[in-house]
Write a protein that holds these residues in place. Structure first.
Motif, short mmCIF file in Angstrom:
data_model
loop_
_atom_site.label_atom_id
_atom_site.label_comp_id
_atom_site.label_asym_id
_atom_site.label_seq_id
_atom_site.Cartn_x
_atom_site.Cartn_y
_atom_site.Cartn_z
N MET A 1 35.54 85.34 6.99
CA MET A 1 34.80 84.23 7.61
C MET A 1 33.72 83.77 6.65
O MET A 1 32.67 84.39 6.56
CB MET A 1 34.17 84.67 8.94
N ARG A 2 34.01 82.73 5.92
CA ARG A 2 33.06 82.23 4.92
C ARG A 2 32.17 81.14 5.52
O ARG A 2 32.66 80.24 6.20
CB ARG A 2 33.82 81.68 3.71
N ILE A 3 30.89 81.23 5.26
CA ILE A 3 29.94 80.21 5.69
C ILE A 3 29.56 79.39 4.48
O ILE A 3 29.17 79.94 3.44
CB ILE A 3 28.69 80.84 6.34
N HIS A 4 29.68 78.07 4.59
CA HIS A 4 29.42 77.18 3.47
C HIS A 4 28.02 76.58 3.56
O HIS A 4 27.53 76.27 4.65
CB HIS A 4 30.46 76.05 3.45
N PHE A 5 27.39 76.41 2.40
CA PHE A 5 26.03 75.88 2.33
C PHE A 5 25.97 74.74 1.32
O PHE A 5 26.71 74.73 0.32
CB PHE A 5 25.04 76.97 1.89
N GLN A 6 25.07 73.81 1.57
CA GLN A 6 24.85 72.72 0.62
C GLN A 6 23.91 73.14 -0.51
O GLN A 6 23.99 72.63 -1.63
CB GLN A 6 24.27 71.49 1.35
N ASN A 7 23.00 74.04 -0.21
CA ASN A 7 22.09 74.56 -1.23
C ASN A 7 21.79 76.01 -0.92
O ASN A 7 22.28 76.57 0.07
CB ASN A 7 20.79 73.73 -1.29
N ALA A 8 20.99 76.63 -1.77
CA ALA A 8 20.79 78.08 -1.67
C ALA A 8 19.60 78.49 -0.80
O ALA A 8 19.25 79.67 -0.76
CB ALA A 8 20.59 78.66 -3.08
N SER A 9 18.98 77.55 -0.10
CA SER A 9 17.76 77.89 0.62
C SER A 9 17.99 78.94 1.71
O SER A 9 17.24 79.92 1.81
CB SER A 9 17.12 76.63 1.22
N ILE A 10 19.01 78.76 2.54
CA ILE A 10 19.27 79.73 3.61
C ILE A 10 19.71 81.09 3.04
O ILE A 10 19.17 82.13 3.43
CB ILE A 10 20.33 79.19 4.60
N PRO A 11 20.67 81.14 2.10
CA PRO A 11 21.04 82.43 1.53
C PRO A 11 19.88 83.15 0.84
O PRO A 11 19.73 84.37 0.96
CB PRO A 11 22.13 82.07 0.51
#
Length: 255
Positions: A1-11
């Motif tokens: 289950m991969r979660i996609h992000f637009q930028n690295a702020s949340i990770p």
């Protein structure tokens, strides 16, 4: 289950919260965070940023999707074998909320059996991290978190860093905040740290950052002079000041 992000702020935020909560190395925190989000490692995660429409964060998921996501994240966390200090992976993910926009807001109820790495511990670590990298940031903004953390932490490295920040307040390497310095010295002295006890004695003798109390200042000097755990250099200073305290009433801070 991969979660996609637009930028690295949340990770990045999730990795930092994990690092401070469990006192991990940054590389380890990033590796575990990547795996929880469905990636091989931090490089893999970064290579995919912005390449696909961003996944909904926890607040935008229905209950079934959120439950499935949390179960996957807990399984990945458990598989990482990172030490959760007695917490179950399920409980830890419920606190961590790595894919939430606003962690902690989803469930404000206090945990019935808090595990090592409580909210106070996290606040302490975040305060230390911020101040270590921002010498001009007002220490007073973090006073409550620092005092609480100093009094309860079992992490000697964190305690030493808190003492170093307090030393910088006294030496002028940070903006002068005498009342904050006094409160931090009281907390540090309560942990039996000789240098902080000596500096608290100075603050009390001078009335710096709080009421003047020469009697208590002398008592702290006597405590240091009589203690077998006081380093020799500080013991010499304490004995010297104790011998002249009544005559001068003006001991100087430890260097």
């Amino acid at each position: 289950m991969r979660i996609h992000f637009q930028n690295a702020s949340i990770p990045t935020r999730a990795a930092n919260r994990l690092k401070y909560r469990l006192s991990l190395k940054e590389s380890q925190a990033r590796q575990v965070t990547s795996e929880v989000f469905g990636y091989r490692d931090w490089t893999d995660l970064h290579s995919e940023l912005g390449s696909t429409a961003a996944s909904a964060l926890d607040e935008g998921c229905d209950s079934a999707t959120l439950s499935e996501r949390r179960a996957y994240q807990a399984s990945q966390l458990a598989a990482s074998s990172v030490d959760l200090h007695g917490a179950s992976a399920d409980d830890f993910v419920q606190w961590w909320q790595p894919s939430a926009a606003h962690p902690h807001e989803e469930d404000a109820r206090p945990a019935e059996t808090p595990f090592a790495g409580s909210k106070e511990d996290l606040s302490f670590q975040e305060a230390l991290s911020t101040l270590a990298h921002a010498v001009h940031h007002p220490v007073g903004h973090f006073e409550q978190a620092l005092v609480t953390g100093i009094r309860r932490t079992e992490n000697e490295t964190s305690l030493s860093l808190a003492e170093a920040i307090t030393d910088e307040l006294l030496s002028g390497n940070r903006n002068r905040e005498p009342e904050v310095a006094r409160h931090l010295l009281e907390a540090l002295a309560s942990r039996g740290l000789p240098r902080s006890i000596l500096n608290l004695s100075t603050s009390l003798a001078l009335g710096d950052g709080g009421p003047k109390d020469e009697k208590r200042a002398a008592g702290l000097l006597a405590q240091l002079a009589d203690s077998a755990s006081t380093p020799d250099d500080l013991k010499r200073i304490a004995k010297s000041r104790l011998g002249t305290a009544q005559a001068h009433g003006n001991p100087q801070p430890a260097s």
